[in-house]
Write an enzyme that holds these catalytic residues in place. Structure first.
Site, mmCIF file in Angstrom:
data_model
loop_
_atom_site.group_PDB
_atom_site.id
_atom_site.type_symbol
_atom_site.label_atom_id
_atom_site.label_comp_id
_atom_site.label_asym_id
_atom_site.label_seq_id
_atom_site.Cartn_x
_atom_site.Cartn_y
_atom_site.Cartn_z
ATOM 1 N N SER A 1 -45.473 71.933 -13.525
ATOM 2 C CA SER A 1 -45.404 72.443 -12.153
ATOM 3 C C SER A 1 -43.969 72.337 -11.660
ATOM 4 O O SER A 1 -43.204 71.471 -12.106
ATOM 5 C CB SER A 1 -46.322 71.630 -11.231
ATOM 6 O OG SER A 1 -46.049 71.897 -9.864
ATOM 7 N N TYR B 1 -49.607 63.538 -8.307
ATOM 8 C CA TYR B 1 -49.621 64.861 -8.942
ATOM 9 C C TYR B 1 -48.238 65.209 -9.490
ATOM 10 O O TYR B 1 -48.103 65.604 -10.650
ATOM 11 C CB TYR B 1 -50.057 65.915 -7.936
ATOM 12 C CG TYR B 1 -49.972 67.327 -8.474
ATOM 13 C CD1 TYR B 1 -50.939 67.809 -9.359
ATOM 14 C CD2 TYR B 1 -48.926 68.180 -8.110
ATOM 15 C CE1 TYR B 1 -50.857 69.096 -9.860
ATOM 16 C CE2 TYR B 1 -48.840 69.468 -8.607
ATOM 17 C CZ TYR B 1 -49.806 69.924 -9.490
ATOM 18 O OH TYR B 1 -49.721 71.197 -9.997
#
Length: 312
Positions: free
Chosen positions: A184, A197
């Site tokens: 990401s 995350y």
């Protein structure tokens, strides 16, 4: 003094812009023209995709099926797996295999996955499955944090390690294969209020980088994709745009970078925000952290207001 500072800032931004332009021209035009992308179908008969029934995972399954590869779909919903498998069979005339697995359940699922994949000529592995926060929040304040953090670690970290251990030995034996790990853009800059995350995606980035170095000479291409926003259920973006493309548009772009970029955002407009933040970071790391923090706080505030309205 102010003129000097202004000149330095302008120079820093200009260098970053030139870097973005150069990387775009090289990766999108020059490198594909000179070297081209590897023929993924020649890597092996099958492609394995985790988190394959929605969003980016499904788009990878469709794109690889379009290239003539047979597809192994791994996800937790049997109904969705069956629907996607049937869709691929009818549209692309390829073989499919489905494996039901909830990656949040931990190590107990992998013996069955390994059994189901045994003997398959796997040329491509896409480690796509992942989970995030329901909304940005402080580390100690996120509702249901124990389960959410456990799921993030199992889905975003453990799944990548386990699937590589299952699939890569066959690739090494055949001296060819492609592993695509989905990270990401949060791994590229600070991600306050998404700390667990962002950290999990940083692991994927670092692991992929070192794995590529270890196995590059053995014929294995390991690529890490670090996307920005894509119009998926996870991002909660419903309408695609230039900076939030549809999964299909994103994957079509990302596949063009296989064999050319080992670390890439996959989609050229997604270079802009990291480029801007990199420019700011070279000037003031605190400014970048402050900027991202304020953006996350705004998203958090909206999410909490929406949650309160829903419960009223």
């Amino acid at each position: 003094m102010l003129d000097f500072i202004s000149t330095v800032c302008t120079l820093i931004v200009s260098v970053q812009v030139l870097k973005i332009v150069y990387n775009f021209l090289y990766n999108q035009v020059i490198a594909p023209a000179i070297a081209g992308n590897p023929d993924l179908k020649k890597m092996g008969k099958w492609a394995v995709i985790t988190g394959a029934t929605d969003g980016v995972g499904k788009a990878y399954a469709e794109a690889l099926a379009q290239k003539g590869m047979d597809i192994v779909l791994i996800s937790r919903s049997v109904e969705k797996l069956e629907n996607v498998a049937l869709e691929l069979q009818e549209k692309y005339k390829v073989e499919t295999k489905i494996i039901e697995a909830d990656f949040s359940e931990g190590n107990k699922i992998y013996s069955n996955i390994e059994k189901e994949l045994y003997g398959l000529d796997i040329g491509v592995l896409v480690n796509n499955v992942g989970v995030s926060y329901p909304y940005p929040d402080y580390f100690l304040e996120l509702k249901g944090k124990e389960k959410i953090y456990y799921d993030i670690i199992q889905c975003n970290i453990v799944s990548v390690l386990a699937m590589c251990q299952i699939v890569m030995p066959g690739m090494v034996e055949r001296k060819k294969g492609v592993v695509i790990n989905i990270s990401s853009a949060t791994a590229l800059f600070p991600s306050p209020l998404l700390a667990v995350y962002g950290s999990s995606k940083m692991f994927v980035s670092k692991f992929s980088e070192d794995l590529a170095t270890e196995y590059g000479k053995r014929g294995i291409i390991v690529q890490c994709i670090l996307p920005g926003y894509v119009a998926t259920k996870m991002s909660k973006i419903k309408k695609p745009s230039l900076f939030s493309p549809s999964p299909k548009t994103f994957v079509e772009s990302a596949l063009k970078t296989v064999g050319i970029e080992s670390h890439t955002v996959g989609y050229w407009p997604h270079n802009i925000m990291p480029g801007i933040l990199a420019s700011l970071y070279s000037f003031s790391s605190k400014l970048v952290s402050w900027t991202v923090m304020n953006q996350m706080l705004q998203i958090r505030t909206k999410a909490l207001k929406h949650s309160k309205k829903s419960s009223d």
